[in-house]
Write a protein that holds these residues in place. Structure first.
Motif, PDB file in Angstrom:
ATOM      1  N   ASN A 237       0.837  -1.211   0.000  1.00 24.73           N
ATOM      2  CA  ASN A 237       0.000   0.000   0.000  1.00 24.73           C
ATOM      3  C   ASN A 237       0.863   1.248   0.000  1.00 24.73           C
ATOM      4  N   LYS A 242      -3.047   5.948  -1.254  1.00 27.43           N
ATOM      5  CA  LYS A 242      -3.851   6.372  -0.106  1.00 27.43           C
ATOM      6  C   LYS A 242      -4.434   7.768  -0.342  1.00 27.43           C
ATOM      7  N   SER A 243      -5.405   8.126   0.471  1.00 32.76           N
ATOM      8  CA  SER A 243      -5.999   9.456   0.384  1.00 32.76           C
ATOM      9  C   SER A 243      -5.076  10.471   1.066  1.00 32.76           C
ATOM     10  N   ASN A 245      -5.829  12.877   2.756  1.00 33.40           N
ATOM     11  CA  ASN A 245      -6.372  13.181   4.094  1.00 33.40           C
ATOM     12  C   ASN A 245      -5.864  12.224   5.168  1.00 33.40           C
ATOM     13  N   ASP A 246      -5.427  11.036   4.725  1.00 37.50           N
ATOM     14  CA  ASP A 246      -4.959  10.031   5.692  1.00 37.50           C
ATOM     15  C   ASP A 246      -3.453  10.101   5.922  1.00 37.50           C
ATOM     16  N   LEU A 247      -2.800  11.091   5.330  1.00 27.81           N
ATOM     17  CA  LEU A 247      -1.339  11.145   5.392  1.00 27.81           C
ATOM     18  C   LEU A 247      -0.842  12.391   6.103  1.00 27.81           C
ATOM     19  N   LYS A 248       0.293  12.248   6.779  1.00 27.12           N
ATOM     20  CA  LYS A 248       0.938  13.385   7.436  1.00 27.12           C
ATOM     21  C   LYS A 248       2.228  13.723   6.680  1.00 27.12           C
ATOM     22  N   ASP A 251       4.820  11.060   6.652  1.00 27.61           N
ATOM     23  CA  ASP A 251       4.608   9.943   5.728  1.00 27.61           C
ATOM     24  C   ASP A 251       5.225  10.242   4.362  1.00 27.61           C
ATOM     25  N   HIS A 271       0.327  15.841  -4.230  1.00 25.34           N
ATOM     26  CA  HIS A 271      -0.300  14.512  -4.308  1.00 25.34           C
ATOM     27  C   HIS A 271      -1.293  14.525  -5.474  1.00 25.34           C
ATOM     28  N   ASN A 273      -4.205  12.881  -7.714  1.00 24.04           N
ATOM     29  CA  ASN A 273      -5.246  11.871  -7.513  1.00 24.04           C
ATOM     30  C   ASN A 273      -6.459  12.241  -8.370  1.00 24.04           C
TER      31      ASN A 273
END
Length: 627
Positions: A237, A242-243, A245-248, A251, A271, A273
């Protein structure tokens, strides 16, 4: 079941071509076979989610193994599996449905990717490294019997009953003598790391040793024991799946370190997408751009459904974005066709435009949100932004609002702000605003100081792209020209009005010119007298702005080769109002006149870094004598 057959009447010459023509890129056999295995696991997962497969999925995975003694490499999966009929259909027929066309066109192909993908020969890339290939497969279908297929690289195959007892496929390659380098743990790990490190299904290659907790010792401290665990080589993964919004931030920085372990931290990232009108994901990082273009390039990695394809992304990413780092993943990019097709493909053009817009939007957002922080980053991103403005019209239209011009006082201005700053003092008699710049503030310091004394501002233009950027600005900005600070004396950089007459008579002017012509005695240096401020230097050496710029662009490969081959020509400006010129005229000793004129000329050369070799030695000796 026992069956023998011939693959295709059209393919009798295809194996020698595969082996010979694709030899230079033959490591991709592993990418192709692992990718096929991953597809098989993805398909069974899909069938299960649709309710068309009722059995247990188990832990879906792909395994790669090798046996140095037996000289085999095995790729196995617990995916869909195949029946004997499907093997005949997919391996014997479909793989060679394009074989006739392949025979006609393989000569046009530029690389192995193009041939393999275009003609459905992914599986047959195995024969680049193997004398014999075996398939063992058991289909997921109820009541299916295991099947075994074997081929020795000729056009004949053998199909018989197989031995597999669990769903999936196992492909065994009997490695040929020329390819024994692949029977190495290091070599296989290297290829898997390159092509398969982000595949969506665990790829297992042997085992590795890990420490796990094992109670406590007598002092109550934790103990550990070494255990052998499967060596999973991939991250199933990766960050771009990933979204945002789910990453800092951590990351993104951690992922950057994975991709470029020895690089400095990036400045920021984007990013990507989007799923309409094309499918594209990825993360692009802005590195600290050094002044070495070539060193920076080929750092964007291109994937298709998490399979690494190439880091040659020139036709997918706009030229100026080649300086970025990161990952792009798109199933919509036609990876296995010629470059001319890529350049004309509508999906590629849309992706290209989309990435350009996203980058421009990100830079604009950073500029508006925190100008001070943006200005601090400018020395690292300025080269990249200028490159984009020179090479992409659409990018220029957006970038003109956040591109910065930096002067020798290290102040930053947008294009609009700078025009407002300098227009009052730096507009010539024809209404042209003149921007003055330096490409070497150390070497051109005397010229900069002269310009500053007249109230002129001097821009810093010392990046590798700036000779092109200067020309681009002249074309884009209305009634604006740019001159390098040493292209003329300060009084002449911006022609405000007709110059006043100098203090010398016509006869004196002719005499001064004659003295200097004799002292210099070099055809490439043309002597001219000018009426300048008495405080300016007595002699200044300059090169015409247009000619110097053409020669610089020729040196950078800008298509000005004609100018590049022309000899350098300079103007020697004599300040007719300087007291040294009066002194030379009044000196009755002709030898003294020549010596002082030569000394003043050499000082002008020295200030430009043009005095070298024997001339420099002579100047030093003459200076000692004069002292």
């Amino acid at each position: 079941m026992q069956e023998k057959g011939t693959i295709s009447i059209h393919t009798e010459n295809i194996f020698p071509i595969i082996k010979k023509f694709l030899y230079s890129d033959h490591e991709i056999f592993l990418r192709e076979l692992v990718s096929n295995a991953v597809d098989a696991t993805q398909k069974i997962k899909r069938l299960s989610s649709l309710g068309q497969y009722k059995g247990e999925l188990g832990d879906l995975r792909v395994e790669v193994a090798f046996d140095e003694k037996k000289k085999t490499i095995t790729i196995s999966d617990n995916g869909l599996g195949m029946t004997a009929e499907e093997i005949k259909k997919y391996i014997n027929q479909i793989a060679f449905s394009g074989a006739t066309e392949f025979m006609d066109k393989f000569k046009e192909a530029k690389d192995a990717n193009e041939i393999i993908g275009r003609f459905g020969l992914g599986f047959y890339s195995a024969f680049m490294v193997a004398d014999r290939v075996e398939i063992e497969s058991l289909s997921y279908q109820e009541g299916a019997e295991p099947a075994h297929w074997e081929c020795d690289g000729s056009t004949e195959f053998e199909l018989s009953d197989g031995n597999l007892t669990e769903r999936g496929t196992e492909i065994t390659l009997h490695i040929n003598k020329d390819s024994e380098e692949f029977l190495s743990k290091y070599k296989l790990q290297e290829i898997l790391d390159k092509y398969c490190r982000f595949l969506p299904v665990p790829i297992i290659f042997g085992t590795k040793t890990e420490d796990e907790p094992d109670g406590e010792d007598e002092e109550g401290k934790p103990k550990y024991k070494s255990v052998e665990v499967p060596n999973v080589i991939n991250d199933t993964n990766p960050i771009w799946t990933k979204s945002p919004n789910d990453l800092k931030d951590e990351d993104y920085l951690e992922f950057y370190k994975q991709l470029y372990p020895f690089s400095e931290e990036p400045l920021f990232w984007i990013h990507l997408n989007v799923d309409y009108p094309f499918n594209l994901t990825g993360v692009l990082y802005f590195p600290k751009v050094k002044n070495d273009f070539d060193f920076q390039r080929n750092k964007i990695k291109l994937y298709s459904r998490q399979v690494f394809i190439t880091d040659e992304v020139k036709d997918i990413v706009p030229e100026f974005l080649m300086l970025l780092h990161g990952v792009i993943d798109s199933p919509d990019i036609p990876l296995n066709v010629s470059r001319s097709f890529l350049q004309a493909d509508s999906s590629v053009k849309k992706i290209n435009t989309y990435i350009t817009k996203k980058v421009a939007d990100k830079l604009s957002e950073l500029f508006k949100a925190d100008r001070k922080a943006y200005e601090e980053k400018w020395p690292d991103i300025g080269l990249f932004v200028k490159y984009g403005m020179v090479s992409e019209e659409k990018f220029y239209d957006k970038a003109k609002d956040f591109a910065l011009l930096t002067n020798t006082a290290k102040q930053n201005f947008t294009l609009e702000e700078y025009k407002e700053k300098v227009a009052p003092e730096q507009t010539d008699k024809d209404g042209q605003v003149v921007y003055i710049y330096t490409n070497d503030p150390e070497k051109q310091d005397a010229f900069i100081q002269s310009a500053n004394k007249k109230g002129y501002d001097v821009l810093l233009m010392n990046s590798p792209i700036d000779s092109h950027f200067v020309s681009s600005l002249e074309q884009k900005l209305e009634k604006t020209s740019l001159k390098r600070v040493d292209s003329d004396v300060a009084d002449k950089l911006i022609k405000k009005e007709d110059a006043p007459a100098h203090i010398l008579t016509e006869d004196e002017s002719i005499k001064v010119k004659t003295i200097f012509d004799k002292a210099i005695n070099r055809p490439a240096f043309k002597v001219e007298l000018e009426s300048l401020n008495p405080e300016e230097l007595p002699v200044t050496v300059t090169m015409d702005e247009f000619m110097r710029r053409m020669k610089e662009m020729a040196a950078m490969g800008g298509g000005m080769g004609f100018y590049g081959s022309m000899p350098d020509n300079y103007k020697v400006v004599i300040n007719a109002n300087h007291k040294l010129i009066t002194r030379i005229l009044q000196d009755e000793n002709e030898q003294e006149q020549t010596q002082v004129a030569r000394q003043a000329f050499d000082l002008a050369l020295l200030s430009q870094g043009l005095l070298t070799g024997a001339d420099l030695t002579e100047f030093v000796n003459r200076s000692v004598n004069l002292i």
